[in-house]
Scaffold this motif. Sequence first.
Motif, PDB file in Angstrom:
ATOM      1  N   SER A 183     -18.359  -0.769 -56.694  1.00 48.12           N
ATOM      2  CA  SER A 183     -19.597  -1.242 -57.311  1.00 48.12           C
ATOM      3  C   SER A 183     -19.696  -0.704 -58.730  1.00 48.12           C
ATOM      4  O   SER A 183     -19.324   0.440 -58.987  1.00 48.12           O
ATOM      5  CB  SER A 183     -20.818  -0.728 -56.533  1.00 48.12           C
ATOM      6  OG  SER A 183     -20.724  -1.091 -55.176  1.00 48.12           O
ATOM      7  N   PHE A 184     -20.179  -1.537 -59.622  1.00 48.35           N
ATOM      8  CA  PHE A 184     -20.492  -1.067 -60.971  1.00 48.35           C
ATOM      9  C   PHE A 184     -21.341  -2.118 -61.659  1.00 48.35           C
ATOM     10  O   PHE A 184     -21.499  -3.231 -61.150  1.00 48.35           O
ATOM     11  CB  PHE A 184     -19.228  -0.770 -61.790  1.00 48.35           C
ATOM     12  CG  PHE A 184     -18.289  -1.921 -61.947  1.00 48.35           C
ATOM     13  CD1 PHE A 184     -18.458  -2.844 -62.961  1.00 48.35           C
ATOM     14  CD2 PHE A 184     -17.214  -2.086 -61.072  1.00 48.35           C
ATOM     15  CE1 PHE A 184     -17.582  -3.907 -63.120  1.00 48.35           C
ATOM     16  CE2 PHE A 184     -16.330  -3.147 -61.224  1.00 48.35           C
ATOM     17  CZ  PHE A 184     -16.521  -4.065 -62.243  1.00 48.35           C
ATOM     18  N   ASP A 185     -21.893  -1.762 -62.793  1.00 50.93           N
ATOM     19  CA  ASP A 185     -22.639  -2.761 -63.560  1.00 50.93           C
ATOM     20  C   ASP A 185     -22.407  -2.543 -65.051  1.00 50.93           C
ATOM     21  O   ASP A 185     -21.920  -1.495 -65.464  1.00 50.93           O
ATOM     22  CB  ASP A 185     -24.131  -2.713 -63.216  1.00 50.93           C
ATOM     23  CG  ASP A 185     -24.720  -1.331 -63.433  1.00 50.93           C
ATOM     24  OD1 ASP A 185     -24.138  -0.552 -64.207  1.00 50.93           O
ATOM     25  OD2 ASP A 185     -25.766  -1.030 -62.824  1.00 50.93           O
ATOM     26  N   VAL A 186     -22.707  -3.556 -65.823  1.00 50.46           N
ATOM     27  CA  VAL A 186     -22.525  -3.484 -67.271  1.00 50.46           C
ATOM     28  C   VAL A 186     -23.769  -4.050 -67.934  1.00 50.46           C
ATOM     29  O   VAL A 186     -24.200  -5.153 -67.605  1.00 50.46           O
ATOM     30  CB  VAL A 186     -21.300  -4.317 -67.732  1.00 50.46           C
ATOM     31  CG1 VAL A 186     -20.952  -3.955 -69.170  1.00 50.46           C
ATOM     32  CG2 VAL A 186     -20.106  -4.102 -66.827  1.00 50.46           C
ATOM     33  N   ALA A 187     -24.354  -3.275 -68.843  1.00 55.40           N
ATOM     34  CA  ALA A 187     -25.529  -3.752 -69.572  1.00 55.40           C
ATOM     35  C   ALA A 187     -25.077  -4.571 -70.775  1.00 55.40           C
ATOM     36  O   ALA A 187     -23.953  -4.435 -71.240  1.00 55.40           O
ATOM     37  CB  ALA A 187     -26.374  -2.572 -70.027  1.00 55.40           C
ATOM     38  N   ARG A 188     -25.958  -5.416 -71.258  1.00 55.70           N
ATOM     39  CA  ARG A 188     -25.604  -6.271 -72.389  1.00 55.70           C
ATOM     40  C   ARG A 188     -25.244  -5.429 -73.604  1.00 55.70           C
ATOM     41  O   ARG A 188     -25.909  -4.456 -73.916  1.00 55.70           O
ATOM     42  CB  ARG A 188     -26.773  -7.195 -72.718  1.00 55.70           C
ATOM     43  CG  ARG A 188     -26.379  -8.414 -73.533  1.00 55.70           C
ATOM     44  CD  ARG A 188     -27.531  -9.368 -73.701  1.00 55.70           C
ATOM     45  NE  ARG A 188     -27.952 -10.009 -72.456  1.00 55.70           N
ATOM     46  CZ  ARG A 188     -27.322 -11.044 -71.904  1.00 55.70           C
ATOM     47  NH1 ARG A 188     -26.251 -11.540 -72.472  1.00 55.70           N
ATOM     48  NH2 ARG A 188     -27.764 -11.568 -70.781  1.00 55.70           N
ATOM     49  N   GLY A 189     -24.147  -5.799 -74.266  1.00 50.99           N
ATOM     50  CA  GLY A 189     -23.733  -5.080 -75.463  1.00 50.99           C
ATOM     51  C   GLY A 189     -22.996  -3.781 -75.183  1.00 50.99           C
ATOM     52  O   GLY A 189     -22.636  -3.059 -76.103  1.00 50.99           O
ATOM     53  N   GLU A 190     -22.771  -3.505 -73.907  1.00 48.67           N
ATOM     54  CA  GLU A 190     -22.147  -2.244 -73.532  1.00 48.67           C
ATOM     55  C   GLU A 190     -20.646  -2.474 -73.290  1.00 48.67           C
ATOM     56  O   GLU A 190     -20.235  -3.586 -72.978  1.00 48.67           O
ATOM     57  CB  GLU A 190     -22.804  -1.776 -72.234  1.00 48.67           C
ATOM     58  CG  GLU A 190     -22.395  -0.412 -71.732  1.00 48.67           C
ATOM     59  CD  GLU A 190     -23.175  -0.063 -70.454  1.00 48.67           C
ATOM     60  OE1 GLU A 190     -24.068   0.779 -70.524  1.00 48.67           O
ATOM     61  OE2 GLU A 190     -22.876  -0.665 -69.396  1.00 48.67           O
ATOM     62  N   THR A 191     -19.866  -1.403 -73.416  1.00 50.52           N
ATOM     63  CA  THR A 191     -18.468  -1.483 -73.009  1.00 50.52           C
ATOM     64  C   THR A 191     -18.255  -0.534 -71.838  1.00 50.52           C
ATOM     65  O   THR A 191     -18.505   0.659 -71.955  1.00 50.52           O
ATOM     66  CB  THR A 191     -17.520  -1.087 -74.157  1.00 50.52           C
ATOM     67  OG1 THR A 191     -17.729  -1.982 -75.241  1.00 50.52           O
ATOM     68  CG2 THR A 191     -16.071  -1.180 -73.711  1.00 50.52           C
ATOM     69  N   LEU A 192     -17.811  -1.108 -70.717  1.00 44.12           N
ATOM     70  CA  LEU A 192     -17.469  -0.286 -69.572  1.00 44.12           C
ATOM     71  C   LEU A 192     -15.962  -0.137 -69.531  1.00 44.12           C
ATOM     72  O   LEU A 192     -15.239  -1.127 -69.529  1.00 44.12           O
ATOM     73  CB  LEU A 192     -17.949  -0.937 -68.269  1.00 44.12           C
ATOM     74  CG  LEU A 192     -17.489  -0.206 -67.005  1.00 44.12           C
ATOM     75  CD1 LEU A 192     -18.286   1.085 -66.800  1.00 44.12           C
ATOM     76  CD2 LEU A 192     -17.594  -1.085 -65.777  1.00 44.12           C
ATOM     77  N   GLY A 193     -15.479   1.104 -69.534  1.00 44.04           N
ATOM     78  CA  GLY A 193     -14.051   1.339 -69.408  1.00 44.04           C
ATOM     79  C   GLY A 193     -13.708   1.585 -67.946  1.00 44.04           C
ATOM     80  O   GLY A 193     -14.485   2.208 -67.227  1.00 44.04           O
ATOM     81  N   ILE A 194     -12.569   1.059 -67.494  1.00 44.67           N
ATOM     82  CA  ILE A 194     -12.107   1.362 -66.133  1.00 44.67           C
ATOM     83  C   ILE A 194     -10.720   1.973 -66.256  1.00 44.67           C
ATOM     84  O   ILE A 194      -9.822   1.365 -66.843  1.00 44.67           O
ATOM     85  CB  ILE A 194     -12.054   0.093 -65.252  1.00 44.67           C
ATOM     86  CG1 ILE A 194     -13.440  -0.564 -65.171  1.00 44.67           C
ATOM     87  CG2 ILE A 194     -11.548   0.442 -63.854  1.00 44.67           C
ATOM     88  CD1 ILE A 194     -13.501  -1.771 -64.246  1.00 44.67           C
ATOM     89  N   VAL A 195     -10.538   3.192 -65.738  1.00 45.47           N
ATOM     90  CA  VAL A 195      -9.216   3.832 -65.767  1.00 45.47           C
ATOM     91  C   VAL A 195      -8.748   4.139 -64.364  1.00 45.47           C
ATOM     92  O   VAL A 195      -9.552   4.282 -63.436  1.00 45.47           O
ATOM     93  CB  VAL A 195      -9.170   5.182 -66.528  1.00 45.47           C
ATOM     94  CG1 VAL A 195      -9.084   4.985 -68.004  1.00 45.47           C
ATOM     95  CG2 VAL A 195     -10.294   6.090 -66.127  1.00 45.47           C
ATOM     96  N   GLY A 196      -7.464   4.314 -64.234  1.00 45.47           N
ATOM     97  CA  GLY A 196      -6.883   4.668 -62.949  1.00 45.47           C
ATOM     98  C   GLY A 196      -5.398   4.397 -63.010  1.00 45.47           C
ATOM     99  O   GLY A 196      -4.921   3.716 -63.904  1.00 45.47           O
ATOM    100  N   GLU A 197      -4.680   4.958 -62.015  1.00 42.97           N
ATOM    101  CA  GLU A 197      -3.240   4.811 -62.032  1.00 42.97           C
ATOM    102  C   GLU A 197      -2.830   3.411 -61.628  1.00 42.97           C
ATOM    103  O   GLU A 197      -3.609   2.655 -61.061  1.00 42.97           O
ATOM    104  CB  GLU A 197      -2.602   5.824 -61.083  1.00 42.97           C
ATOM    105  CG  GLU A 197      -2.573   7.206 -61.670  1.00 42.97           C
ATOM    106  CD  GLU A 197      -2.062   8.211 -60.669  1.00 42.97           C
ATOM    107  OE1 GLU A 197      -0.920   8.652 -60.820  1.00 42.97           O
ATOM    108  OE2 GLU A 197      -2.800   8.544 -59.737  1.00 42.97           O
ATOM    109  N   SER A 198      -1.578   3.115 -61.883  1.00 50.24           N
ATOM    110  CA  SER A 198      -1.046   1.809 -61.529  1.00 50.24           C
ATOM    111  C   SER A 198      -1.232   1.565 -60.031  1.00 50.24           C
ATOM    112  O   SER A 198      -1.016   2.452 -59.218  1.00 50.24           O
ATOM    113  CB  SER A 198       0.419   1.799 -61.937  1.00 50.24           C
ATOM    114  OG  SER A 198       1.128   0.952 -61.123  1.00 50.24           O
ATOM    115  N   GLY A 199      -1.693   0.383 -59.692  1.00 49.83           N
ATOM    116  CA  GLY A 199      -1.878   0.043 -58.287  1.00 49.83           C
ATOM    117  C   GLY A 199      -3.211   0.473 -57.713  1.00 49.83           C
ATOM    118  O   GLY A 199      -3.459   0.291 -56.526  1.00 49.83           O
ATOM    119  N   CYS A 200      -4.106   1.030 -58.540  1.00 51.49           N
ATOM    120  CA  CYS A 200      -5.373   1.494 -57.978  1.00 51.49           C
ATOM    121  C   CYS A 200      -6.375   0.353 -57.834  1.00 51.49           C
ATOM    122  O   CYS A 200      -7.466   0.548 -57.332  1.00 51.49           O
ATOM    123  CB  CYS A 200      -5.967   2.616 -58.821  1.00 51.49           C
ATOM    124  SG  CYS A 200      -6.680   2.041 -60.359  1.00 51.49           S
ATOM    125  N   GLY A 201      -6.001  -0.842 -58.298  1.00 48.33           N
ATOM    126  CA  GLY A 201      -6.861  -1.993 -58.078  1.00 48.33           C
ATOM    127  C   GLY A 201      -7.644  -2.439 -59.294  1.00 48.33           C
ATOM    128  O   GLY A 201      -8.573  -3.233 -59.169  1.00 48.33           O
TER     129      GLY A 201
END
Lengths: 658, 333
Positions: free
Chosen positions: B41-59
């Motif tokens: 679960s996550f959300d993003v507000a308007r004008g915002e940048t959400l970064g997603i990190v994780g190792e290869s294969g984490c989805g």
Amino acid sequence: MRRRLGWGFWLALGWITLVLAAAAAADLLPLPRYDETLAGPPQSGPGPGHPFGTDGLGRDVLSRVVYGARVSLGVGVGAVLLGVLIGAPLGVLAGYRRRAVDAVIMGVNDIALAFPALVFALAVVAFAGASLLNVLIVLGVLGVPAWVRLVRGATMVFSEREFVSAARLLGARDRTVLWREIVPNVSLPVASYAFIGMAVAIVAEGSLAFLGLSVQAPTPTWGGMINEGRPLMETAPHVVLLPSFVMFLTVLAFNLLGDRLRALTDVRQSGLEPVRRRRAERLPARPHHVEEDVLLQAADLRTHFTTARGTVRAVDGVSFTLERGRTLAVVGESGSGKSMLIRSVLGLAPESGTLRGGHVYLDGQDLTELDDQQMRRLLGTRLAAVFQDPMTALNPVRTIGAQVAEPLMVHLGMKRRAARARAAELLASVGIPEPARTLRRYPHQLSGGMRQRVTIAMALSCGPDVLFADEPTTALDVTVQDQVLRLIRRQREERHMAVVLVSHDLSVVAEWADEVIVMYAGKVVERGPAATLFERTRMPYTEALLAAVPKLTDPAHHPLRLLPGRPPDLANPPSGCAFHPRCPYARERCSAEEPPLFQAEAPDHLYACWYPVGTGAGAVETSGVSGMSGAAEVLRATEAAGAEETTDTIEGADSRGR
Amino acid sequence: MAGSGNAHLRPADEVVLRVEDLVVEFPAGGGRSVHAVSGVSFDVARGETLGIVGESGCGKSTTARALMQMPPPRAGSVRLDGVELTALRGEALRRTRRRLQMVFQDPISSLNPRRRVRDIVAEGPRVWGTGADLVDEMLTAVGLDPATAAARRPHEFSGGQCQRVSIARALVLEPEVVICDEPVSALDVSVQAQILALLEELKERYRLTLVFIAHDLAVVKNVSDRILVMYLGKVCELASGEALVGRPAHPYTRALLASIPRGGLGLPPADRLISGEPPSPVTPPSGCRFRTRCPAATPLCAAEEPVMRRIGADHWVACHHPHGRGSNGGEVR
Ligand SMILES: Nc1ncnc2c1ncn2[C@@H]1O[C@H](COP(=O)(O)OP(=O)(O)OP(=O)(O)O)[C@@H](O)[C@H]1O
Ligand code: SF4
Ligand code: SF4
Ligand SMILES: [Mg+2]
């Protein structure tokens, strides 16, 4: 798509056009009727009125060959068209829709493929008669399963490409995606196979004619003519000569067209393919001093390729020394010649079209003077290498055990049992859990990190003096990268060996190297101890690279300094300092004169720049680029100014940057 | 569920994209399945940048594709401006989906080699019959010359230029959210900086909302307002870049940070490192999925899956024993 097709292609196309035109215009040509018996004396050789002689019934051979082309080419082209017309839509459907549609189509297809072709041909001819149309239908239908398979495969490949996802995201309907994104890409391979298919159909028609299953006499076909001429081989060989020759040329021409077209679809041509095939030539050596007491020395190493675009100076006068127990890092953007430098040191640079220069000394012995066999013996024993993609170093069909044990048996003469025991120890030493079990596994059963450990174990197996690691962790995750680099360092210390580490990642280099070489356009532009080089950078290129890397300690949205443009085309590098089109400190002298390697204050720190940073010599005036505000503006300006759009660079294997 | 929970989601009217309990599974043969994404679960507000990190294969990529409904997730909800995408089919999906656009990792494979670059960017307007006037503006905005783009095909461009074409193509339909899946990991550092700078510039100019996926934490931190850390199909931690790097609480985030070469970065000294590699997503561990490699694991971690909870201002973590805080009744480590 502007590529050279070669004169063979045009000759083949010319021949086919000629045969086609002759067949089409046969009635208009000043030829005797093909079925007019006794138009001349039977079995007579070439003579006036019958330039290729007459056959057993006195019919004109040339006329029969020309009319025969109607059947042969008609069957060839027609059968392929029919096959493609039925097969291609089915293949596209199966490949794009997948699941149930695919399963049904391919199921039926497999059954069709298993049906004996000859029985089918016999049945059709027996029931429907041997007309041109029936032969065409038989051959066309027989080709359908192959077309379904081919088109389905190509469709699957392309529908997995991201541009297809992108089109669907844009809202394109399936029909549009198929027509605009997939069909154009599939059609080129289909066209190339179509030509080959025509050649096959012409030969098949010939074979059917041999069996008497093709169009019946007196309608001539090439296969039929050869068949009729067979009994006359001894008395009138000319009767079979012309049809055989024409058929041979036509089949050859179709195959050639197909092959050339397929070559077009295969690769993105870089213009860097070597144009000649032969052993590397040597460039004259420049005078140098052979250092004593160093493990590895490269002196004025040069590797140039002669290509269609000109001489590519992939490695251009690189020198360095390396001692035991130390790590030398080579950094630079993709295409700067890092990998080719390693290959040149190891004598693994391509031979054909290559000019080589300079010397490599291992403990004072000149490796460039060794012959192939002596060099091979050194590789794997005193010099070892690990590359970016472990799969290229591992044989997918042999067990890990067999592959790790092999160098032990070949180079160290160990017996199989001892070698396997040693291999297990090696795997354990590189941190592979359950080494004994891993020995029995195949490469694809291991993760990328584990595979890279295996190649490191193999590289270390014979106790090398120098380990070359070319982007060993680029394909790995940071946590695994850390483990692998730690492993390399520990092995270096335990074995007292030296390491040459190629990396594009400056933070890796800063952390793991003792000495650093920065390469740009095949040359060393800065060299020195890691700490000095990163803290007291002199060369603007090094400075720019460092500034371009985002740092964890920077706040969010910290603006990165833009290094506009791209590395130069090595076939046509800029004059003077090769970095000048991208350098913010460039002045007139930079484009006129190439800077030599200057000595910085710190010992062993060298840089190639007229106006080095951090000394007050540079940074006085800056070029127009930095006056602009936006990233887009800078990018556009530098590209327009001819920070040229080269295609690929010499490190084709270097996956970064494309 | 582990690395699950929705405590970190903001009220629906504050966000433009809201993803709840996303589950994606692939058949793995033998009746088993790959648990690629399990309750994210996550959300993003308007004008915002959400970064997603994780190792290869984490989805990470699977999550991105599930947002696009390509393929649709097994379960969970994806709301774009209040519209539930997972409930849409056919024409309705086609119309709504264009408001999400994506930039892919491989610059070469994401452009059709047979089409001219300008036509590639003009495809969206062609399909919808609007925005054709934006094509040249977008090409210019990503630093390409429209005239050159009209004449050339992708293979005549470098990797960085191709990536800029992809960005122009994604922006020309004026999407609500742009998802960038590893847009710079195939590029050289100099070109990477060019793309990152360009994205920031475009974000400013067009008020973009971005989801930025990458494995390089420093890159993600540079462009993101908030960062989500993923591990084996689960969420570990959510925080601003400053908090995540300065006060990492999840043992996996700490391990990730410790693995980054620090070469004079002035980072706090490395934590205990983790060994080995992630377990197979076909048979993920019970409880907390990180427990097989976690230096702080306790029996509780195997028994019960941690849920997201708040440990600071806009700082959330899914761990029973987050670093530097009292655990569920345990002592402060
Ligand atoms: N089509 C598929 N069929 C089966 N398994 C899949 C499929 N696509 C992804 N997976 C699996 O799902 C898991 C998550 O994959 P995903 O590509 O989302 O990871 P990622 O975080 O994007 O990795 P990377 O950093 O390597 O891009 C992996 O275990 C992967 O092998
Ligand atoms: S200042 Fe001149 S010599 Fe030095 S790097 Fe720049 S262009 Fe080259
Ligand atoms: S402490 Fe427990 S819950 Fe937290 S990450 Fe480690 S294993 Fe998971
Ligand atoms: Mg991915």
